[in-house]
Design an enzyme around this catalytic site. Structure first.
Site, PDB file in Angstrom:
ATOM      1  N   GLY A 287       0.840  -1.201   0.000  1.00 36.91           N
ATOM      2  CA  GLY A 287       0.000   0.000   0.000  1.00 36.91           C
ATOM      3  C   GLY A 287       0.866   1.238   0.000  1.00 36.91           C
ATOM      4  N   SER A 288       0.246   2.347   0.392  1.00 38.25           N
ATOM      5  CA  SER A 288       0.942   3.624   0.275  1.00 38.25           C
ATOM      6  C   SER A 288       2.051   3.754   1.339  1.00 38.25           C
ATOM      7  CB  SER A 288      -0.062   4.766   0.414  1.00 38.25           C
ATOM      8  OG  SER A 288      -0.811   4.569   1.579  1.00 38.25           O
TER       9      SER A 288
ATOM     10  N   GLY B 108       2.299   2.570   5.330  1.00 43.59           N
ATOM     11  CA  GLY B 108       3.352   1.579   5.562  1.00 43.59           C
ATOM     12  C   GLY B 108       4.322   2.018   6.644  1.00 43.59           C
TER      13      GLY B 108
ATOM     14  N   GLU C 149       5.741  -3.333   0.857  1.00 40.40           N
ATOM     15  CA  GLU C 149       5.714  -3.060  -0.590  1.00 40.40           C
ATOM     16  C   GLU C 149       4.959  -1.757  -0.768  1.00 40.40           C
ATOM     17  OE1 GLU C 149       7.190  -4.705  -2.905  1.00 40.40           O
ATOM     18  OE2 GLU C 149       7.595  -6.668  -2.029  1.00 40.40           O
TER      19      GLU C 149
ATOM     20  N   CYS D 299       1.874   0.254  -8.990  1.00 38.88           N
ATOM     21  CA  CYS D 299       2.980   0.775  -8.183  1.00 38.88           C
ATOM     22  C   CYS D 299       4.193   1.008  -9.074  1.00 38.88           C
ATOM     23  CB  CYS D 299       3.318  -0.189  -7.059  1.00 38.88           C
ATOM     24  SG  CYS D 299       3.505  -1.876  -7.627  1.00 38.88           S
TER      25      CYS D 299
HETATM   26  P1  NAD Z   1      -3.655   2.269   0.748  1.00 39.85           P
HETATM   27  O1  NAD Z   1      -2.403   2.524   1.473  1.00 39.85           O
HETATM   28  O2  NAD Z   1      -4.743   3.267   0.802  1.00 39.85           O
HETATM   29  O3  NAD Z   1      -4.305   0.878   1.273  1.00 39.85           O
HETATM   30  C1  NAD Z   1      -3.597  -0.320   1.270  1.00 39.85           C
HETATM   31  C2  NAD Z   1      -4.190  -1.257   2.311  1.00 39.85           C
HETATM   32  O4  NAD Z   1      -3.984  -0.728   3.621  1.00 39.85           O
HETATM   33  C3  NAD Z   1      -5.696  -1.448   2.204  1.00 39.85           C
HETATM   34  O5  NAD Z   1      -6.018  -2.790   2.469  1.00 39.85           O
HETATM   35  C4  NAD Z   1      -6.232  -0.533   3.278  1.00 39.85           C
HETATM   36  O6  NAD Z   1      -7.533  -0.928   3.730  1.00 39.85           O
HETATM   37  C5  NAD Z   1      -5.202  -0.748   4.360  1.00 39.85           C
HETATM   38  N1  NAD Z   1      -5.109   0.292   5.396  1.00 39.85           N
HETATM   39  C6  NAD Z   1      -5.596   1.548   5.393  1.00 39.85           C
HETATM   40  N2  NAD Z   1      -5.275   2.172   6.555  1.00 39.85           N
HETATM   41  C7  NAD Z   1      -4.542   1.289   7.275  1.00 39.85           C
HETATM   42  C8  NAD Z   1      -3.897   1.345   8.559  1.00 39.85           C
HETATM   43  N3  NAD Z   1      -3.934   2.441   9.320  1.00 39.85           N
HETATM   44  N4  NAD Z   1      -3.227   0.245   8.986  1.00 39.85           N
HETATM   45  C9  NAD Z   1      -3.141  -0.847   8.214  1.00 39.85           C
HETATM   46  N5  NAD Z   1      -3.741  -0.961   6.995  1.00 39.85           N
HETATM   47  C10 NAD Z   1      -4.424   0.093   6.540  1.00 39.85           C
HETATM   48  O7  NAD Z   1      -3.231   1.945  -0.759  1.00 39.85           O
HETATM   49  P2  NAD Z   1      -4.132   1.772  -2.055  1.00 39.85           P
HETATM   50  O8  NAD Z   1      -4.711   3.081  -2.450  1.00 39.85           O
HETATM   51  O9  NAD Z   1      -5.066   0.613  -1.887  1.00 39.85           O
HETATM   52  O10 NAD Z   1      -3.029   1.324  -3.126  1.00 39.85           O
HETATM   53  C11 NAD Z   1      -2.168   2.207  -3.762  1.00 39.85           C
HETATM   54  C12 NAD Z   1      -0.818   2.266  -3.093  1.00 39.85           C
HETATM   55  O11 NAD Z   1      -0.253   0.958  -2.966  1.00 39.85           O
HETATM   56  C13 NAD Z   1       0.177   3.046  -3.927  1.00 39.85           C
HETATM   57  O12 NAD Z   1       0.989   3.804  -3.082  1.00 39.85           O
HETATM   58  C14 NAD Z   1       0.979   1.951  -4.630  1.00 39.85           C
HETATM   59  O13 NAD Z   1       2.236   2.364  -5.072  1.00 39.85           O
HETATM   60  C15 NAD Z   1       1.048   0.938  -3.535  1.00 39.85           C
HETATM   61  N6  NAD Z   1       1.350  -0.389  -4.079  1.00 39.85           N
HETATM   62  C16 NAD Z   1       2.616  -0.860  -3.922  1.00 39.85           C
HETATM   63  C17 NAD Z   1       2.956  -2.077  -4.467  1.00 39.85           C
HETATM   64  C18 NAD Z   1       4.347  -2.617  -4.334  1.00 39.85           C
HETATM   65  O14 NAD Z   1       4.520  -3.810  -4.555  1.00 39.85           O
HETATM   66  N7  NAD Z   1       5.341  -1.829  -3.984  1.00 39.85           N
HETATM   67  C19 NAD Z   1       1.996  -2.826  -5.167  1.00 39.85           C
HETATM   68  C20 NAD Z   1       0.709  -2.316  -5.293  1.00 39.85           C
HETATM   69  C21 NAD Z   1       0.400  -1.077  -4.747  1.00 39.85           C
END
Ligand code: NAD
Length: 504
Positions: free
Chosen positions: A238-239, A243, A260, A294
């Protein structure tokens, strides 16, 4: 969506939690499809109490699963991959309906699920360590690997099936039980994949809680997963901002972690590039999944000699891109995932103007097509402006100019993230420099191809603010196990290492 569900030979109830049985005592939540704004089927999500129950089940199942020999665990993953092959089309339709990715890419994502299962089956007979020479006579020293326990997989919306599959397939053959928290934007993808696994585990008389699921608020559920000591490892995709917070919570309790996080990927196009390859790489890199990978190409750094030529071709190509319903194969660019993603793109474009960037093309909201369609943007900037250093999860391509390769590499690396990168050149010295220790600082560095679209065979992940984690192929499996070094003395006496004498 209900018509798609009929393509599976079992009932699908939209209770968002699974751990041996399906249940959810939280609110009913329904999303909107970014394809046409239609209301998606309601999913009942989980509460914190539900999560407690799910973690208990998943955790208590671990002692059973870890005793199953690794090659037999691989057979379960093989059967799962075979089942996914049968439902490739309807699974891809669910992805497209729920998050808007074009069907050709959704089919590719389901293929990735199949590929990682195949990979994991082979791996299930190879997860061993080396035998090492002991300095002591008649001693044998070796390393071996054991399962970790329950692993928590928190995934992003943009790969709503593949990211879990990477973690599930490798995590399962390594002997772990897997608890999945999907993005709140894509619970249906998760429910269907888990339902298929339930059938496979049941058929093999195994506890179905080996692969458990929890849905609900990212902040509440995600935080609980991060702080629960029964979850030995958290694999978070995620973002970067989330993270960073999550990483602190997991590390505080000495849990293992795979992060990631966000990327800010660039292609360098040198004066020795094949312009057609450059054009095609940038096109797919920047526009695939509407810039919501990503690994999407967000920056292109072009040599001054070919700058005007390439930029003019790129702009022409952008003008011709077919935007619309992602179920229609003629369309290359589908919608963004939701209205907030459209807003984020527009905000970034306002900001870039304030910082002196020039929008050469695109960035408009296509209201007549529904809420989430936009034209992709090309923005000319003089370097990594503050807004360029941030990841905006949308098709905005920042274009920059360079004269010397070292200058291009320096611009390339001057962002917080370090996920993917590429150079387009037919000059071997340039490409070697780019992938050398003085070149790209990313986890992925490609030559004459896109920044996105990685294969599952290589380790996937990035450096710096991308988190440093590795998933998928190569030896990434080591992140899902604990290492043990063993020394066996068969000398009949005691000899200590480093020549230390025992005086009795
Ligand atoms: P996001 O960070 O909004 O959400 C990712 C996950 O985290 C979701 O399941 C969300 O419900 C959960 N989440 C939200 N708040 C949280 C908290 N406080 N604690 C734990 N979990 C929580 O990301 P998104 O909008 O779903 O995806 C896009 C982001 O993910 C981009 O930054 C992208 O670059 C990244 N991404 C990275 C990779 C990689 O392999 N490096 C792959 C795919 C996406």
């Amino acid at each position: 969506m209900n018509n798609i569900f009929k393509k599976f030979p079992f009932t699908i109830t939209l209770n968002g939690g699974f751990s041996g049985s399906w249940f959810a005592s939280g609110a009913k939540s329904s999303g909107y499809s970014p394809v046409d704004g239609r209301v998606l089927p309601e999913v009942t999500v989980n509460t914190s109490d539900d999560l407690g129950r799910i973690v208990t089940q998943c955790h208590e199942t671990f002692p059973v699963w870890r005793k199953v020999p690794a090659p037999a665990r691989g057979q379960i993953v093989r059967e799962y991959g075979e089942e996914i092959r049968k439902y490739k089309e309807p699974l891809a339709q669910i992805i497209t309906m729920e998050m808007g990715k074009p069907m050709r890419e959704s089919l590719g994502e389901v293929q990735e699920v199949i590929d990682i299962c195949d990979f994991a089956v082979g791996l299930s007979r190879q997860i061993g360590g080396p035998s090492l020479p002991s300095e002591r006579k008649s001693h044998r020293m070796f390393e071996q690997w054991h399962p970790l326990g329950t692993i928590g997989v928190i995934s992003a919306f943009n790969f709503p099936m593949a990211v879990w599959a990477w973690n599930m397939a490798i995590g399962m053959i390594c002997g772990n039980t897997v608890l999945w928290k999907p993005s709140s934007k894509t619970p249906i993808c998760a429910i269907v994949l888990t339902r298929i696994m339930e059938e496979i585990l049941r058929k093999n008389n195994l506890p179905t809680a080996i692969c458990s699921l929890v849905t609900g608020s990212g902040a509440a559920i995600g935080n609980m997963i991060s702080s629960d000591e029964r979850i030995s490892m958290v694999s978070y995709t995620g973002s970067t901002n989330i993270g960073r917070q999550l990483g602190k919570i997991v590390q505080e309790r000495f849990g293992k972690l795979i992060l990631e996080l966000g990327g800010n990927n660039a292609s360098i196009v040198t004066s020795n590039a094949d312009i057609d390859i450059a054009l095609r790489s940038i096109y797919f890199g920047a526009l695939g999944t509407a810039g919501q990978r990503c690994t999407s190409t967000r920056r292109v750094i072009i040599h001054e000699k070919i700058y005007d030529q390439l930029l003019s071709k790129l702009t022409d190509t952008y003008r011709k891109v077919k935007i619309g319903d992602p179920f229609e194969s003629k369309n290359f660019l589908g919608p963004l995932v939701d209205r907030s993603a459209v807003k984020a793109m527009q905000n970034a474009l306002v900001q870039v103007r304030k910082e002196g960037g020039k929008i050469l093309y695109g960035g408009e909201k296509l209201s007549e097509k529904g809420g989430c369609y936009i034209t992709p943007a090309i923005v000319v900037v003089s370097g990594n402006l503050p807004v360029v250093k941030e990841e905006t999860f949308a098709p905005i391509l920042y274009v920059m100019k360079f004269r010397e390769l070292d200058e291009a590499i320096s611009i390339h690396n001057d962002v917080p993230q370090g996920l993917s990168s590429s150079i387009i050149t037919n000059n071997i010295c340039e490409s070697e420099r780019f992938i050398s220790e003085c070149g790209s600082d990313c986890g992925i560095a490609n030559v004459n191809t896109t920044t996105n679209g990685a294969e599952i065979g290589g380790a996937f992940g990035g450096e710096k603010a991308t988190g440093g984690g590795r998933e998928s192929g190569s030896d990434s499996w080591k992140g899902y196990m604990r290492r043990q070094t063993c020394t066996i003395n068969y000398s009949g006496t005691i000899e200590l290492a480093q020549g230390i004498q025992l005086d009795f």
